[in-house]
Design a protein around this motif. Structure first.
Motif, PDB file in Angstrom:
ATOM      1  N   SER A 168      -7.040  62.492   9.451  1.00  0.00           N
ATOM      2  CA  SER A 168      -5.711  61.998   9.848  1.00  0.00           C
ATOM      3  C   SER A 168      -5.045  62.843  10.919  1.00  0.00           C
ATOM      4  CB  SER A 168      -4.761  61.979   8.639  1.00  0.00           C
ATOM      5  OG  SER A 168      -5.380  61.425   7.528  1.00  0.00           O
ATOM      6  N   ARG A 169      -5.408  64.127  10.952  1.00  0.00           N
ATOM      7  CA  ARG A 169      -4.761  65.044  11.898  1.00  0.00           C
ATOM      8  C   ARG A 169      -5.834  65.728  12.722  1.00  0.00           C
ATOM      9  NH1 ARG A 169       0.459  67.212  11.067  1.00  0.00           N
ATOM     10  NH2 ARG A 169      -0.325  69.098  12.043  1.00  0.00           N
ATOM     11  N   SER A 170      -6.277  65.060  13.790  1.00  0.00           N
ATOM     12  CA  SER A 170      -7.323  65.689  14.598  1.00  0.00           C
ATOM     13  C   SER A 170      -6.716  66.835  15.391  1.00  0.00           C
ATOM     14  CB  SER A 170      -7.976  64.670  15.511  1.00  0.00           C
ATOM     15  OG  SER A 170      -6.995  64.041  16.276  1.00  0.00           O
ATOM     16  N   SER A 204      11.449  68.797  15.538  1.00  0.00           N
ATOM     17  CA  SER A 204      10.866  68.376  16.823  1.00  0.00           C
ATOM     18  C   SER A 204       9.376  68.134  16.636  1.00  0.00           C
ATOM     19  CB  SER A 204      11.059  69.476  17.875  1.00  0.00           C
ATOM     20  OG  SER A 204      10.285  70.598  17.536  1.00  0.00           O
ATOM     21  N   GLY A 205       8.756  67.553  17.660  1.00  0.00           N
ATOM     22  CA  GLY A 205       7.302  67.579  17.712  1.00  0.00           C
ATOM     23  C   GLY A 205       6.873  69.029  17.879  1.00  0.00           C
ATOM     24  N   ASP A 206       5.577  69.284  17.852  1.00  0.00           N
ATOM     25  CA  ASP A 206       5.104  70.666  18.051  1.00  0.00           C
ATOM     26  C   ASP A 206       5.208  70.966  19.543  1.00  0.00           C
ATOM     27  OD1 ASP A 206       4.473  70.228  15.386  1.00  0.00           O
ATOM     28  OD2 ASP A 206       2.598  71.366  15.484  1.00  0.00           O
ATOM     29  N   ASP A 207       6.384  71.408  19.948  1.00  0.00           N
ATOM     30  CA  ASP A 207       6.725  71.561  21.365  1.00  0.00           C
ATOM     31  C   ASP A 207       6.928  73.038  21.679  1.00  0.00           C
ATOM     32  OD1 ASP A 207       7.612  71.449  23.915  1.00  0.00           O
ATOM     33  OD2 ASP A 207       9.325  70.124  23.534  1.00  0.00           O
ATOM     34  N   PHE A 255       8.468  65.749  22.379  1.00  0.00           N
ATOM     35  CA  PHE A 255       7.186  66.166  22.941  1.00  0.00           C
ATOM     36  C   PHE A 255       6.357  66.786  21.824  1.00  0.00           C
ATOM     37  CE2 PHE A 255       9.457  65.833  26.892  1.00  0.00           C
ATOM     38  CZ  PHE A 255       8.483  65.571  27.839  1.00  0.00           C
ATOM     39  N   CYS A 256       5.052  66.519  21.836  1.00  0.00           N
ATOM     40  CA  CYS A 256       4.193  67.123  20.824  1.00  0.00           C
ATOM     41  C   CYS A 256       2.808  67.338  21.413  1.00  0.00           C
ATOM     42  CB  CYS A 256       4.089  66.230  19.590  1.00  0.00           C
ATOM     43  SG  CYS A 256       3.199  67.083  18.268  1.00  0.00           S
ATOM     44  N   ARG A 257       2.241  68.487  21.104  1.00  0.00           N
ATOM     45  CA  ARG A 257       0.905  68.753  21.644  1.00  0.00           C
ATOM     46  C   ARG A 257      -0.190  68.226  20.712  1.00  0.00           C
ATOM     47  NH1 ARG A 257      -0.844  75.060  20.781  1.00  0.00           N
ATOM     48  NH2 ARG A 257      -0.978  74.986  18.534  1.00  0.00           N
ATOM     49  N   ASN A 258       0.201  67.740  19.565  1.00  0.00           N
ATOM     50  CA  ASN A 258      -0.786  67.274  18.570  1.00  0.00           C
ATOM     51  C   ASN A 258      -1.062  65.784  18.697  1.00  0.00           C
ATOM     52  OD1 ASN A 258      -0.862  69.842  17.661  1.00  0.00           O
ATOM     53  ND2 ASN A 258       0.133  69.444  15.698  1.00  0.00           N
ATOM     54  N   ASN A 259      -2.072  65.372  17.967  1.00  0.00           N
ATOM     55  CA  ASN A 259      -2.481  63.972  18.024  1.00  0.00           C
ATOM     56  C   ASN A 259      -2.689  63.390  16.634  1.00  0.00           C
ATOM     57  OD1 ASN A 259      -2.633  62.547  20.488  1.00  0.00           O
ATOM     58  ND2 ASN A 259      -4.041  64.117  21.242  1.00  0.00           N
ATOM     59  N   CYS A 260      -1.753  63.631  15.749  1.00  0.00           N
ATOM     60  CA  CYS A 260      -1.889  63.078  14.391  1.00  0.00           C
ATOM     61  C   CYS A 260      -2.063  61.556  14.512  1.00  0.00           C
ATOM     62  CB  CYS A 260      -0.655  63.401  13.567  1.00  0.00           C
ATOM     63  SG  CYS A 260      -0.334  65.174  13.492  1.00  0.00           S
ATOM     64  N   HIS A 261      -3.020  61.030  13.796  1.00  0.00           N
ATOM     65  CA  HIS A 261      -3.373  59.622  14.000  1.00  0.00           C
ATOM     66  C   HIS A 261      -2.272  58.658  13.573  1.00  0.00           C
ATOM     67  CE1 HIS A 261      -7.358  60.536  15.283  1.00  0.00           C
ATOM     68  NE2 HIS A 261      -7.634  61.207  14.172  1.00  0.00           N
ATOM     69  N   TYR A 262      -1.354  59.138  12.734  1.00  0.00           N
ATOM     70  CA  TYR A 262      -0.339  58.238  12.167  1.00  0.00           C
ATOM     71  C   TYR A 262       0.958  58.221  12.974  1.00  0.00           C
ATOM     72  CZ  TYR A 262       0.111  62.916  10.158  1.00  0.00           C
ATOM     73  OH  TYR A 262       0.152  64.272  10.008  1.00  0.00           O
ATOM     74  N   CYS A 263       1.149  59.189  13.887  1.00  0.00           N
ATOM     75  CA  CYS A 263       2.498  59.437  14.400  1.00  0.00           C
ATOM     76  C   CYS A 263       2.717  58.925  15.821  1.00  0.00           C
ATOM     77  CB  CYS A 263       2.763  60.940  14.344  1.00  0.00           C
ATOM     78  SG  CYS A 263       4.380  61.406  15.001  1.00  0.00           S
ATOM     79  N   GLY A 264       3.840  58.256  16.018  1.00  0.00           N
ATOM     80  CA  GLY A 264       4.180  57.690  17.323  1.00  0.00           C
ATOM     81  C   GLY A 264       4.463  58.742  18.386  1.00  0.00           C
ATOM     82  N   LEU A 265       4.696  59.989  17.982  1.00  0.00           N
ATOM     83  CA  LEU A 265       4.982  61.043  18.959  1.00  0.00           C
ATOM     84  C   LEU A 265       3.714  61.736  19.447  1.00  0.00           C
ATOM     85  CD1 LEU A 265       8.163  62.787  17.439  1.00  0.00           C
ATOM     86  CD2 LEU A 265       7.983  60.689  18.777  1.00  0.00           C
ATOM     87  N   ARG A 266       2.550  61.327  18.954  1.00  0.00           N
ATOM     88  CA  ARG A 266       1.291  61.999  19.305  1.00  0.00           C
ATOM     89  C   ARG A 266       1.149  62.109  20.832  1.00  0.00           C
ATOM     90  NH1 ARG A 266      -3.434  58.850  19.510  1.00  0.00           N
ATOM     91  NH2 ARG A 266      -4.406  60.246  17.991  1.00  0.00           N
ATOM     92  N   ALA A 267       0.520  63.213  21.259  1.00  0.00           N
ATOM     93  CA  ALA A 267       0.444  63.507  22.696  1.00  0.00           C
ATOM     94  C   ALA A 267      -0.185  62.367  23.489  1.00  0.00           C
ATOM     95  CB  ALA A 267      -0.350  64.791  22.891  1.00  0.00           C
TER      96      ALA A 267
HETATM   97 FE1  SF4 Z   1       3.291  65.897  16.383  1.00  0.00          FE
HETATM   98 FE2  SF4 Z   1       4.393  66.176  13.979  1.00  0.00          FE
HETATM   99 FE3  SF4 Z   1       3.866  63.752  15.017  1.00  0.00          FE
HETATM  100 FE4  SF4 Z   1       1.836  65.273  14.265  1.00  0.00          FE
HETATM  101  S1  SF4 Z   1       3.463  64.431  12.907  1.00  0.00           S
HETATM  102  S2  SF4 Z   1       1.973  64.122  16.204  1.00  0.00           S
HETATM  103  S3  SF4 Z   1       2.605  67.283  14.756  1.00  0.00           S
HETATM  104  S4  SF4 Z   1       5.329  65.207  15.764  1.00  0.00           S
END
Ligand code: SF4
Ligand code: SAM
Length: 358
Positions: A169-171, A105-108, A59-71
């Motif tokens: 890249s990291r909104s 972890s994601g930013d959880d 789980f992650c509260r962020n929305n980094c444009h590159y990452c598959g775990l983005r919220a």
């Molecule tokens: Fe979340 Fe980290 Fe992925 Fe950014 S890089 S969306 S902070 S898990």
């Protein structure tokens, strides 16, 4: 080699920005990789430190444009491990003899500060393990609490030190959508957090994503100079891997050779730092992670994330994609390391650097 505070340091090499750009462009690969391998041998005597990583929540509260775990990615099957499940995975790492556990972890923020603190205390009381945290943008007082609880290291990658590329890249976070319009605000916060982590006495790691869309060799060279200037203990740099369910799905994957050059240049400038060979190398080109160990890297982080959720920690395609059991993956990795003439080491592998006090 020189002596300082009872420790031995390998001499580092300084490069200018234009020299780094030339090396990044492949000006002298034979020299670069041979020199990085030589410095690696001097600093680590052929040892490759193994760190067991437990990826305990995607789980992650962020929305980094590159990452598959983005919220915003609704297609990920989300999971959270309980403290008991995390401790079971840590027990396997301890049983395997490794000297370090990495909790990532994601930013959880569901994992409150005291839950993580209790986990750290339990690990430290049961095992002789170094604890590395990679939990993202947590509050300064949480970072202080975890350090007090016994955490040894913290990894917080800037991804790039270029303010504009960072903002692109990291909104903003899901819980602070307005941050999107406050260009650069998160940048200052993340950088301040990184400095705070150093001040708290953590062995501190940061790094960049090489070939992040929009990155130029000039930006990358400046990033490498900044990483070096900060006197970090761990330098984690791996190539960008395009994920289908992100805004950057159409961008090309990073270049493996460029990422190897980055590790080699960083090794020459930071002889005693721990430099992992990242799994994103293998995601692009199987075998590239191992090759990184001959080109400046000295750390690998096999995943101990439980099999039932292993594949869901899908930061990028190819991450945690092996179908083999943990034991099979681990013994294959050790064999491959020894085939390179290197030694898979269970030592804690603490950084040898002088702490940087900003
Ligand atoms: Fe979340 Fe980290 Fe992925 Fe950014 S890089 S969306 S902070 S898990
Ligand atoms: N949430 C924490 C954070 O961002 O610091 C830790 C977990 S995050 C998944 C760990 C790292 O994954 C990030 O620092 C980033 O460098 C890397 N990463 C994410 N997406 C990537 C991608 N598409 N390609 C390469 N690396 C990626």
């Amino acid at each position: 080699r020189t002596e300082s505070q009872g420790k031995t340091f390998t001499e580092s090499q300084a490069f200018s920005q234009s020299e780094i750009v030339r090396l990044l462009q492949g000006d002298d690969d034979d020299w670069l990789f041979a020199a990085a391998a030589r410095v690696n041998r001097q600093a680590f005597n052929r040892q490759v430190y193994l760190r067991g990583i437990v990826e305990f929540s995607n789980f992650c509260r962020n929305n980094c444009h590159y990452c598959g775990l983005r919220a915003a990615n609704r297609k990920v099957e989300r999971y959270r491990l309980t403290s008991e499940q995390i401790l079971s995975a840590v027990a396997l790492i301890a049983e395997s003899g490794m000297g370090t556990v990495v909790l990532q972890s994601g930013d959880d923020f569901t994992y409150k500060a005291d839950i993580i603190a209790r986990l750290i205390r339990q690990i430290k009381s049961r095992y002789q393990l170094a604890v590395t945290l990679s939990l993202g943008d947590r509050h300064h007082d949480e970072l202080a609490l975890w350090r007090e609880a016994g955490a040894d290291r913290y990894l917080l990658k800037m991804e790039t030190f270029d303010r504009e590329l960072f903002a692109a890249s990291r909104s903003g976070t899901a819980s602070r959508p307005d941050a999107n319009s406050r260009t650069g605000a998160d940048y200052d916060e993340r950088l301040a957090r990184l400095k705070r982590i150093q001040q708290l006495g953590y062995q501190t790691g940061s790094g960049v994503i090489t070939d992040l869309p929009g990155m130029t060799d000039e930006i990358l060279a400046r990033d490498l100079l900044t990483l070096t200037w900060m006197q970090l203990d761990m330098l984690a740099c791996g190539p960008f891997v395009a994920h289908q369910q992100t805004p950057l799905h159409q961008s090309p994957n990073g270049d493996v050779l460029k990422s190897h050059r980055v590790s080699a240049i960083l090794r020459l400038m930071n002889p005693d730092a721990n430099i992992p060979a990242t799994s994103s190398l293998d995601a692009i080109q199987p075998g590239a992670r191992l090759q990184g160990l001959t080109r400046g890297c000295n750390v690998v982080m096999p995943s101990f994330t439980p099999q039932q959720v292993y594949a869901s920690y899908n930061i990028y395609p190819g991450k945690n994609s092996a179908s083999d059991t943990l034991q099979a993956r681990l013994s294959a990795l050790k064999q491959q390391i020894s085939h390179l003439g290197l030694v898979a080491s269970n030592a804690r592998g603490d950084a040898l650097r002088n702490p940087y006090v900003p």
